[in-house]
Design an enzyme around this catalytic site. Structure first.
Site: not given
Length: 320
Positions: A231, A260, A279
């Site tokens: 993370r 993000e 991601h």
């Protein structure tokens, strides 16, 4: 007669839906990615598979018939854990689904940075024939895996094919196959100077938030690479940027970020010693199948037998 209801907020192949229906033949099963597919059904759902932000308002009004949520991701930090816990709703995560694709991304980062593949790809765009001072190799180096869960275990296994020394950190400190030395989180700083690669697979919790700061980067080798597929908030991003700019570490492979999408203003975009992916390290053609067959179906059978789902049960006190 009112049917018990399962809502799945993702699109599934009919073969997977049929496997679920075989376990709960008397239930109503609502499946669909679009909100219109499940919006009216979810307020009566006993089980929800696949959490979305809108669900909090739709199915967490007290009292709620919801008894179990199957997350579609490994991380659950973005979910309303306090409300779920207060309503005694069981929560299971998707840990284990990602072990193969994410470990592949980890090694893509490690090999790409070590062998300067990203540099050569950039050179290819300008038809530049340049050695780019390539000299590093990965064999027999030391990798530190911070968070030895399913992803960490698969990473350690692959590392042995490169004759690497594997150092691991996990909450329990329990030994693990393919990990040469295991430590507990409070011993993190002791291992940092020894690692040529540092791979972070941690979930976001109160204990892991901004675990990696300037102090940790200063302890690492100037030749080491930092890989984060856990993370983004586990890292103080400004400290990471400073460490990269100062040459305190050699480079980074990053799939996750504090915010993000990553801002176009971030200096990380322009750094030659950084590889960025959006991601996507857990993306795989087998995602739905693995989640349903290896996690959800066994848990569903337990649930129907009156037992709490055992696979990947989230401990609300820990946040994972």
């Amino acid at each position: 007669m009112h049917k018990r209801k399962l809502v799945i907020t993702h699109s599934l192949d009919q073969t997977l839906i049929d496997k679920i229906a075989n376990v709960i033949p008397e239930w109503e099963i609502v499946v669909g990615k679009e909100k219109s597919s499940w919006e009216n059904a979810v307020k009566d759902a006993e089980i929800v598979a696949g959490w979305k932000t809108e669900l909090e308002a739709l199915c967490l009004k007290e009292p709620t018939p919801l008894r179990w949520v199957q997350s579609w991701s490994a991380g659950v930090n973005s979910m309303p854990l306090e409300k779920l816990s207060r309503n005694k709703i069981m929560l299971t995560s998707a840990n284990g689904v990602h072990a193969y694709p994410i470990s592949e991304t980890i090694f893509a980062f490690m090999l790409g940075l070590t062998r300067k593949i990203h540099t050569y790809v950039n050179n290819q765009q300008t038809k530049t024939w340049d050695h780019s001072n390539l000299k590093s190799e990965m064999h027999r180096k030391t990798v530190g895996i911070i968070g030895v869960g399913e992803i960490g275990k698969e990473t350690a296994k692959i590392a042995k094919a490169f004759s690497m020394k594997v150092i691991g950190i996990r909450y329990s400190g329990k030994s693990e196959r393919y990990v040469d030395e295991m430590y507990r989180p409070e011993e993190l700083n002791l291992i940092l100077p020894r690692c040529d690669y540092l791979v972070v697979t941690l979930p976001l919790t109160a204990d892991t938030r901004r675990l990696f700061r300037r102090e940790q980067f200063e302890l690492m080798k100037p030749s080491s690479f930092f890989i984060n597929i856990g993370r983004g908030e586990v890292v103080n991003e400004s400290d990471l940027i400073a460490a990269l700019q100062a040459g305190e570490i050699a480079g980074a492979g990053l799939d996750v970020f504090a915010t993000e999408p990553l801002s176009s203003e971030s200096p990380l975009w322009g750094m030659e010693n950084v590889i960025i992916t959006p991601h996507t390290s857990g993306s795989t053609e087998h995602y739905h199948q693995r989640l349903i067959e290896t996690i959800f179906l066994p848990n569903l059978k337990d649930y129907m037998a009156g037992k709490p789902p055992a696979i990947n049960a989230v401990d609300y006190s820990k946040g994972y």
